[in-house]
Scaffold this motif. Structure first.
Motif, PDB file in Angstrom:
ATOM      1  N   THR A  56       0.808  -1.221   0.000  1.00 15.16           N
ATOM      2  CA  THR A  56       0.000   0.000   0.000  1.00 15.16           C
ATOM      3  C   THR A  56       0.840   1.269   0.000  1.00 15.16           C
ATOM      4  OG1 THR A  56      -0.215  -0.344   2.374  1.00 15.16           O
ATOM      5  CG2 THR A  56      -2.133  -0.870   1.026  1.00 15.16           C
ATOM      6  N   ASP A  57       2.142   1.137   0.110  1.00 17.06           N
ATOM      7  CA  ASP A  57       2.970   2.352   0.122  1.00 17.06           C
ATOM      8  C   ASP A  57       4.409   2.025  -0.239  1.00 17.06           C
ATOM      9  OD1 ASP A  57       2.989   5.109   0.452  1.00 17.06           O
ATOM     10  OD2 ASP A  57       1.757   4.957   2.255  1.00 17.06           O
ATOM     11  N   LYS A  61       4.435  -0.742  -3.051  1.00 23.90           N
ATOM     12  CA  LYS A  61       3.456  -0.198  -4.000  1.00 23.90           C
ATOM     13  C   LYS A  61       4.134   0.058  -5.355  1.00 23.90           C
ATOM     14  CE  LYS A  61       0.955   4.108  -4.532  1.00 23.90           C
ATOM     15  NZ  LYS A  61       0.523   5.313  -3.826  1.00 23.90           N
ATOM     16  N   LYS A  65       3.179  -1.724  -8.938  1.00 20.71           N
ATOM     17  CA  LYS A  65       2.800  -0.967 -10.134  1.00 20.71           C
ATOM     18  C   LYS A  65       3.702  -1.358 -11.312  1.00 20.71           C
ATOM     19  CE  LYS A  65       1.272   3.532  -9.898  1.00 20.71           C
ATOM     20  NZ  LYS A  65       1.413   4.982  -9.745  1.00 20.71           N
ATOM     21  N   LYS A  83      -7.013   1.736   2.181  1.00 22.30           N
ATOM     22  CA  LYS A  83      -5.777   2.092   1.466  1.00 22.30           C
ATOM     23  C   LYS A  83      -5.512   1.080   0.340  1.00 22.30           C
ATOM     24  CE  LYS A  83      -1.312   3.958   2.802  1.00 22.30           C
ATOM     25  NZ  LYS A  83      -0.292   4.130   3.834  1.00 22.30           N
ATOM     26  N   VAL A  87      -5.132   1.844  -3.661  1.00 22.54           N
ATOM     27  CA  VAL A  87      -3.941   1.455  -4.438  1.00 22.54           C
ATOM     28  C   VAL A  87      -4.363   0.574  -5.613  1.00 22.54           C
ATOM     29  CG1 VAL A  87      -1.765   0.174  -4.329  1.00 22.54           C
ATOM     30  CG2 VAL A  87      -2.393   1.713  -2.482  1.00 22.54           C
ATOM     31  N   GLU A  90      -5.667   2.922  -8.157  1.00 22.62           N
ATOM     32  CA  GLU A  90      -4.565   3.721  -8.717  1.00 22.62           C
ATOM     33  C   GLU A  90      -3.765   2.894  -9.734  1.00 22.62           C
ATOM     34  OE1 GLU A  90      -1.967   5.525  -5.729  1.00 22.62           O
ATOM     35  OE2 GLU A  90      -0.336   5.491  -7.215  1.00 22.62           O
TER      36      GLU A  90
END
Ligand SMILES: NC(=O)c1ccc[n+]([C@@H]2O[C@H](COP(=O)([O-])OP(=O)(O)OC[C@H]3O[C@@H](n4cnc5c(N)ncnc54)[C@H](OP(=O)(O)O)[C@@H]3O)[C@@H](O)[C@H]2O)c1
Length: 311
Positions: A56-57, A61, A65, A83, A87, A90
């Protein structure tokens, strides 16, 4: 021994040292400049999935991606459902080709994690890549005898036990895959050098490195299976978990994630994906240990000051 023999011995040693240095330098250049990415070997079957923990970060993340853009469907792991959903959206909206993204909610520092239910949810998918990314710890302001046992154990669960038990739960499934499967363990220089204030974290990362190598040996040298592993040695990267000024040796998470993906499946058991981390680590090897530890101690103090400012 005559002086001529002594001269020959020294000349022989000199040649060996030069040959070794030339070999090391050439393989360094080859690895970072010429070797082709190998992640495509994990893109097979109808819908190959990469499972990324702590997605998530930060680094997790960014790796998720990057893998999505490279053709993988994803299982994103995190502890915060809202969250995770954000994500997921996103990542899916960041690319024209739509792939599948599943979510797995689990607190990696909890004493019990229901791996069996997770495995049930993944019965119908083929996982070909596992990125054990979840982890981290802030620098401790006190020595370990002043840290509550619960906090020390929570750090160990997050950084060591969770990836260990997840691997154990996954292995039977991964061995059924129709092709190669790689487990990537995101490690840290703190598992290599002794950094003050990061005792449980550094010890956990050293554990991960050994775990990664030992699993690979177990899978490859007993009756060989399709499962391989690599441990990625990571230096400083700018993320929410590590606030820092970006520099050559402290990249942002996105370029760093590209370097991780480019080195997946390289065949090396320990990989330093970011070239400037490798250069820095090489230079650290030239510094006397005492000086290096002092520098690590002042970096830890600086991080403590920054964290206190943020709080
Ligand atoms: N950044 C660096 O300089 C650096 C250096 C060396 C190694 N590493 C390693 O790289 C990995 C990623 O670090 P990072 O800097 O990207 O960290 P980060 O920015 O703090 O992100 C950590 C990720 O893990 C998740 N997470 C944390 N605790 C969790 C828990 N108990 N259960 C489930 N998920 C949890 C976070 O979820 P939330 O979004 O809910 O917080 C987030 O998605 C770690 O293994 C770290 O040790 C980082």
């Amino acid at each position: 021994m005559t002086s001529q023999t002594v001269a020959r011995v020294f000349a022989g040693i000199g040649v060996a040292v030069v040959l070794k240095a030339t070999y090391d330098f050439t393989s360094f250049l080859y690895f970072y400049l010429l070797s082709a990415p190998k992640y495509r070997r994990y893109l097979y079957g109808d819908a190959p999935y990469a499972l990324v923990t702590g997605a998530t970060d930060g680094i997790g993340k960014a790796i998720a991606k990057e893998l999505y853009h490279k053709g993988f469907n994803l299982v994103l792991h995190g502890r915060n459902p809202d969250k995770l959903k954000k994500v997921q959206e996103e990542i899916q909206s960041s690319f024209t080709t739509k792939r599948l993204v599943r979510l797995w909610i689990a607190d990696a520092s909890a004493p019990e994690v229901d791996f069996a239910s997770a495995l049930k949810d993944w019965e119908d998918i083929e996982i070909t890549l596992v990125i054990h990314n979840v982890g981290g710890s802030c620098v401790k302001a006190t020595r370990i005898d002043a840290i509550p046992e619960s906090s020390l154990l929570s750090d160990l669960r997050l950084n060591a036990t969770f990836p260990w038990l997840l691997t154990r739960a996954l292995l039977p499934k991964l061995r059924q895959a129709d092709g190669p499967v790689e487990l990537v363990f995101i490690g840290s220089i703190a598992g290599q050098l002794s950094v003050p204030g990061l005792i449980p974290y550094g010890a956990s990362k050293a554990f991960l490195r050994q775990l990664s190598g030992a699993i690979a040996a177990d899978e490859q040298f007993r009756s060989p299976t399709n499962v391989t592993t690599s441990y990625m040695l990571v230096g400083s990267v700018v993320t929410p978990g590590h606030i820092a000024t970006p520099t050559l040796a402290t990249p942002l998470a996105e370029p760093f994630a590209k370097s991780v993906v480019a080195k997946i499946g390289s065949g090396r058991s320990v990989v330093i994906p970011w070239v400037w981390h490798a250069v820095r680590l090489g230079m650290v090897g030239l510094v006397p240990e005492r000086l290096m530890k002092k520098a690590a101690a002042s970096a830890a103090e600086e991080e403590l000051r920054l964290n206190a400012k943020q709080a």
